[in-house]
Design a protein around this motif. Sequence first.
Motif, PDB file in Angstrom:
ATOM      1  N   LEU A 319       0.825  -1.211   0.000  1.00  0.00           N
ATOM      2  CA  LEU A 319       0.000   0.000   0.000  1.00  0.00           C
ATOM      3  C   LEU A 319       0.861   1.265   0.000  1.00  0.00           C
ATOM      4  O   LEU A 319       0.488   2.277  -0.610  1.00  0.00           O
ATOM      5  CB  LEU A 319      -0.928  -0.012   1.218  1.00  0.00           C
ATOM      6  CG  LEU A 319      -2.038  -1.072   1.182  1.00  0.00           C
ATOM      7  CD1 LEU A 319      -2.782  -1.119   2.518  1.00  0.00           C
ATOM      8  CD2 LEU A 319      -3.017  -0.779   0.057  1.00  0.00           C
ATOM      9  N   VAL A 320       2.014   1.224   0.676  1.00  0.00           N
ATOM     10  CA  VAL A 320       2.928   2.371   0.644  1.00  0.00           C
ATOM     11  C   VAL A 320       3.399   2.628  -0.784  1.00  0.00           C
ATOM     12  O   VAL A 320       3.391   3.764  -1.283  1.00  0.00           O
ATOM     13  CB  VAL A 320       4.134   2.137   1.574  1.00  0.00           C
ATOM     14  CG1 VAL A 320       5.214   3.192   1.336  1.00  0.00           C
ATOM     15  CG2 VAL A 320       3.698   2.163   3.028  1.00  0.00           C
ATOM     16  N   ALA A 393       9.615   3.357   5.702  1.00  0.00           N
ATOM     17  CA  ALA A 393       8.649   3.413   4.603  1.00  0.00           C
ATOM     18  C   ALA A 393       7.589   4.480   4.867  1.00  0.00           C
ATOM     19  O   ALA A 393       7.196   5.224   3.957  1.00  0.00           O
ATOM     20  CB  ALA A 393       7.990   2.047   4.422  1.00  0.00           C
ATOM     21  N   TRP A 394       7.132   4.562   6.129  1.00  0.00           N
ATOM     22  CA  TRP A 394       6.092   5.543   6.470  1.00  0.00           C
ATOM     23  C   TRP A 394       6.618   6.976   6.362  1.00  0.00           C
ATOM     24  O   TRP A 394       5.910   7.876   5.901  1.00  0.00           O
ATOM     25  CB  TRP A 394       5.570   5.263   7.881  1.00  0.00           C
ATOM     26  CG  TRP A 394       4.656   6.328   8.404  1.00  0.00           C
ATOM     27  CD1 TRP A 394       4.933   7.268   9.342  1.00  0.00           C
ATOM     28  CD2 TRP A 394       3.311   6.567   7.991  1.00  0.00           C
ATOM     29  NE1 TRP A 394       3.857   8.078   9.561  1.00  0.00           N
ATOM     30  CE2 TRP A 394       2.829   7.664   8.731  1.00  0.00           C
ATOM     31  CE3 TRP A 394       2.455   5.957   7.070  1.00  0.00           C
ATOM     32  CZ2 TRP A 394       1.550   8.170   8.577  1.00  0.00           C
ATOM     33  CZ3 TRP A 394       1.168   6.453   6.918  1.00  0.00           C
ATOM     34  CH2 TRP A 394       0.729   7.560   7.665  1.00  0.00           C
ATOM     35  N   SER A 395       7.869   7.197   6.764  1.00  0.00           N
ATOM     36  CA  SER A 395       8.425   8.554   6.726  1.00  0.00           C
ATOM     37  C   SER A 395       8.590   9.064   5.298  1.00  0.00           C
ATOM     38  O   SER A 395       8.623  10.277   5.068  1.00  0.00           O
ATOM     39  CB  SER A 395       9.781   8.580   7.451  1.00  0.00           C
ATOM     40  OG  SER A 395      10.708   7.720   6.804  1.00  0.00           O
ATOM     41  N   GLN A 396       8.681   8.162   4.326  1.00  0.00           N
ATOM     42  CA  GLN A 396       8.821   8.573   2.930  1.00  0.00           C
ATOM     43  C   GLN A 396       7.500   8.997   2.304  1.00  0.00           C
ATOM     44  O   GLN A 396       7.486   9.515   1.193  1.00  0.00           O
ATOM     45  CB  GLN A 396       9.424   7.424   2.110  1.00  0.00           C
ATOM     46  CG  GLN A 396      10.869   7.102   2.487  1.00  0.00           C
ATOM     47  CD  GLN A 396      11.409   5.909   1.725  1.00  0.00           C
ATOM     48  OE1 GLN A 396      10.675   5.220   1.008  1.00  0.00           O
ATOM     49  NE2 GLN A 396      12.707   5.643   1.877  1.00  0.00           N
ATOM     50  N   LEU A 397       6.398   8.793   3.022  1.00  0.00           N
ATOM     51  CA  LEU A 397       5.082   9.157   2.493  1.00  0.00           C
ATOM     52  C   LEU A 397       4.724  10.611   2.764  1.00  0.00           C
ATOM     53  O   LEU A 397       3.834  11.150   2.103  1.00  0.00           O
ATOM     54  CB  LEU A 397       3.997   8.253   3.109  1.00  0.00           C
ATOM     55  CG  LEU A 397       3.799   6.875   2.487  1.00  0.00           C
ATOM     56  CD1 LEU A 397       2.776   6.084   3.296  1.00  0.00           C
ATOM     57  CD2 LEU A 397       3.340   6.987   1.043  1.00  0.00           C
ATOM     58  N   HIS A 398       5.358  11.252   3.740  1.00  0.00           N
ATOM     59  CA  HIS A 398       4.935  12.587   4.172  1.00  0.00           C
ATOM     60  C   HIS A 398       6.127  13.520   4.246  1.00  0.00           C
ATOM     61  O   HIS A 398       7.255  13.096   4.514  1.00  0.00           O
ATOM     62  CB  HIS A 398       4.260  12.523   5.552  1.00  0.00           C
ATOM     63  CG  HIS A 398       3.081  11.592   5.586  1.00  0.00           C
ATOM     64  ND1 HIS A 398       1.850  11.924   5.099  1.00  0.00           N
ATOM     65  CD2 HIS A 398       2.982  10.315   6.055  1.00  0.00           C
ATOM     66  CE1 HIS A 398       1.019  10.908   5.265  1.00  0.00           C
ATOM     67  NE2 HIS A 398       1.681   9.918   5.839  1.00  0.00           N
ATOM     68  N   SER A 407       6.825   9.475  13.499  1.00  0.00           N
ATOM     69  CA  SER A 407       6.386   8.347  12.665  1.00  0.00           C
ATOM     70  C   SER A 407       6.214   7.093  13.503  1.00  0.00           C
ATOM     71  O   SER A 407       5.217   6.361  13.362  1.00  0.00           O
ATOM     72  CB  SER A 407       7.418   8.092  11.553  1.00  0.00           C
ATOM     73  OG  SER A 407       7.535   9.210  10.706  1.00  0.00           O
ATOM     74  N   LEU A 408       7.144   6.826  14.400  1.00  0.00           N
ATOM     75  CA  LEU A 408       7.063   5.619  15.216  1.00  0.00           C
ATOM     76  C   LEU A 408       5.910   5.712  16.206  1.00  0.00           C
ATOM     77  O   LEU A 408       5.240   4.704  16.491  1.00  0.00           O
ATOM     78  CB  LEU A 408       8.398   5.413  15.953  1.00  0.00           C
ATOM     79  CG  LEU A 408       8.594   4.049  16.612  1.00  0.00           C
ATOM     80  CD1 LEU A 408       8.478   2.935  15.584  1.00  0.00           C
ATOM     81  CD2 LEU A 408       9.946   3.988  17.322  1.00  0.00           C
ATOM     82  N   LEU A 485       3.607  12.177  -0.584  1.00  0.00           N
ATOM     83  CA  LEU A 485       4.722  12.487  -1.476  1.00  0.00           C
ATOM     84  C   LEU A 485       4.770  11.507  -2.644  1.00  0.00           C
ATOM     85  O   LEU A 485       4.701  10.293  -2.448  1.00  0.00           O
ATOM     86  CB  LEU A 485       6.042  12.428  -0.697  1.00  0.00           C
ATOM     87  CG  LEU A 485       6.221  13.464   0.407  1.00  0.00           C
ATOM     88  CD1 LEU A 485       7.574  13.282   1.090  1.00  0.00           C
ATOM     89  CD2 LEU A 485       6.117  14.877  -0.166  1.00  0.00           C
ATOM     90  N   PRO A 486       4.879  12.023  -3.861  1.00  0.00           N
ATOM     91  CA  PRO A 486       4.924  11.126  -5.024  1.00  0.00           C
ATOM     92  C   PRO A 486       6.297  10.493  -5.200  1.00  0.00           C
ATOM     93  O   PRO A 486       7.329  11.104  -4.917  1.00  0.00           O
ATOM     94  CB  PRO A 486       4.603  12.067  -6.198  1.00  0.00           C
ATOM     95  CG  PRO A 486       5.064  13.406  -5.738  1.00  0.00           C
ATOM     96  CD  PRO A 486       4.862  13.437  -4.244  1.00  0.00           C
ATOM     97  N   LYS A 487       6.298   9.274  -5.648  1.00  0.00           N
ATOM     98  CA  LYS A 487       7.534   8.562  -5.948  1.00  0.00           C
ATOM     99  C   LYS A 487       7.201   7.406  -6.886  1.00  0.00           C
ATOM    100  O   LYS A 487       6.171   6.754  -6.729  1.00  0.00           O
ATOM    101  CB  LYS A 487       8.170   8.029  -4.661  1.00  0.00           C
ATOM    102  CG  LYS A 487       9.497   7.305  -4.885  1.00  0.00           C
ATOM    103  CD  LYS A 487      10.040   6.750  -3.580  1.00  0.00           C
ATOM    104  CE  LYS A 487      11.319   5.971  -3.806  1.00  0.00           C
ATOM    105  NZ  LYS A 487      11.848   5.373  -2.548  1.00  0.00           N
TER     106      LYS A 487
END
Length: 696
Positions: A319-320, A393-398, A407-408, A485-487
């Motif tokens: 999903l990420v 992985a979560w920190s790369q979304l925002h 994040s944690l 954030l797009p990637k």
Amino acid sequence: HAVRRARHSRQDMTDTLVPRGCRAARQAERGYFRKGCNPLAETGRSKLQNQRAALNQQILKAVRLRTGAENLLRATSNNKVRDQALLELSFVNSDLQILKEELEGLNLSVEVYQNTEETFSIPLIPLGLKETKEGDFTIPLKDFILEHYSEDSSDYEDEIADLMDLRQACRTPSRDESGIEMLMSYFIQLGFVENRFFPPTRQMGILFTWYDSFTGVPVCQPNLLLEKASILFNIGALYTQIGTRCNRQTKPGLENAVDAFQRAAGILNYLKETFTHTPSYDMSPAMLSVLVKMMLAQAQECVFEQISLPGIRNEFFTLVKMAQEVAKVGEVYTLVNTAMNQAPVKANIPYSWSNMAKIKSDHYKALAHYFVATLLSDHQLHPSDDEDKQEKAWSQLHDYMPEGLTSLTILRDTVQRKRLGKAHLRKAIVYHEEALRVCGLCKQLRNIDILQEILSVAHKRSLIKYTQHEQEDDFLSLMEASTVLPKTEHKVDMVVPQFSKVKVKDFFERLGPLPVFSAKQRWTAPRTIHFHCQEGELGFTLKGGPPVQVHCLDPGCSAALKGLKEGDYIVSINGLDSKWLGVNDVLEKFKSMGENDIEIKVISCQDMMASLHNKSATYSVGMQKTYSLICLAMEEDKINKTKKATSKLPFLSWGTKNRQKAASTLCLPYDVAGSSQTKKKPDSRLTVQNIENSLY
């Protein structure tokens, strides 16, 4: 349905332009002829192109009426006549606005170009082919062959007919790779024709007319470069039609669609960089930049569909990845929508296209927030999970986190996790509602059922998800969801066109090697020389080739006494053409004749034509002066006067300035010898090389 599709497929590939008789059999073996679509076949695409052609003629008629009314308004001082002219102008401009809206509707007839299989995908936007008028180059080309090359022009009737057949077939190319190859072959062939028949010092008297794909306004120009640019545009347009036709429910179909849109972007970008001063709005640098962005965005959309084709597993890292990929699609469509709403593109690009870009931007952004909400609400951090990996992985979304949270902390705290998940769902619902609102406001998009259905299904899915987690104390939750954030791991890019892979034979190769026998080089008429070898010696040597050139000529030899000059090119030996023979071949022929008399035909180079600027001008009725009109004023005589170029006014505008500058003819005639026009000094910034590389 299968039988009907097969019947249409056979009709779409009929040979309408294959010539008859012995010439057909001979030329077909050499691969000169290509298949074009039957323009009379009742396919959806042919009907659409016929409607476009009819609209172009109506727009041309209305523009001429408007020009006449503007001329009358300038010429009369009678108040009653002026009132009548103003009334006529208001009616004509209303008609033009209606015609422009109809043309816009044709540009959005996306369902005609989509795959015929039942699909559940948002439609893609193709480009329509530019229309042109029929033309006959026979007389100008035959005259030039006789005048410039001193050859019997009747010997080249077949080659000229081949060129005309190929041009006619390119007006209705088939929507597949063979159609692309045919257009590319004609484009390369035009390069040969330009070098052989279009000298830099004068016009050939051939008028090319092409219609603007978006406005329908005709552009006329006695310049072959307009033809080349328009063919390039049609190659890009055909690639977009191939991309939209691909079956997007299969992996090979999506791969072909991505490739087609990347190639379309490459062709359009090549057109923008090669032809820097285009005479019509659809080929202007600003418009082509927007079209390139749109094609790359559609390629990125197909990449996301390709990734999600096997299905999206409800798993954290999957999903990420999907949230980042779909956010990338939303980002590129945002850029496309922004570019479409900038001047001067906004005045000419279809309004429904910018709406479609806005809808897709909101739709895919909503999907990104939906995926983030799903991974937050449906997954919990268990002791067996890798905390560091999930946190990374979560920190790369925002790009930022809610105040006081890390994040944690969000991953570990179930309450905070659900609150943030609902915040993302709320944002997804807002984007979905905006997409539905924009779709409902556009008349053309409202009629696309599949688009309405996809947007509604996605909206309902987010609402259902939000309802499942709704609580009575929701009003206490003030948490805001940040932007996803797009990637992407599959970035798309333009595919540079490779014309060298298309093998094309020069129709007029019998005229001789192109580097020597070109329109830039002037030649004397062929001279016949009769001579014989003296004691086995020719009396001269040969160099270069093909064709070979006389070198080190002995003034006392038989050939020199008969009129042979050093530097002459040998084009015939005893009645046999020798333009393509090298030194060894020519010497072998001389040697085989022994002491017998030898008859050769030679030509002498007069001079190289100066590479002057091309004084052709493009002028469409009702449109303002373009760069080509400025080039028309650049002459050899040096009179120090300055001339300010007027800026283009938007299409369908007719203010006082436009009435003062509009003309009443379709095409401004090019200069002729002895013209009494005031000649201008060229701008030192516009060099000869720059002018040759431009469209003018």
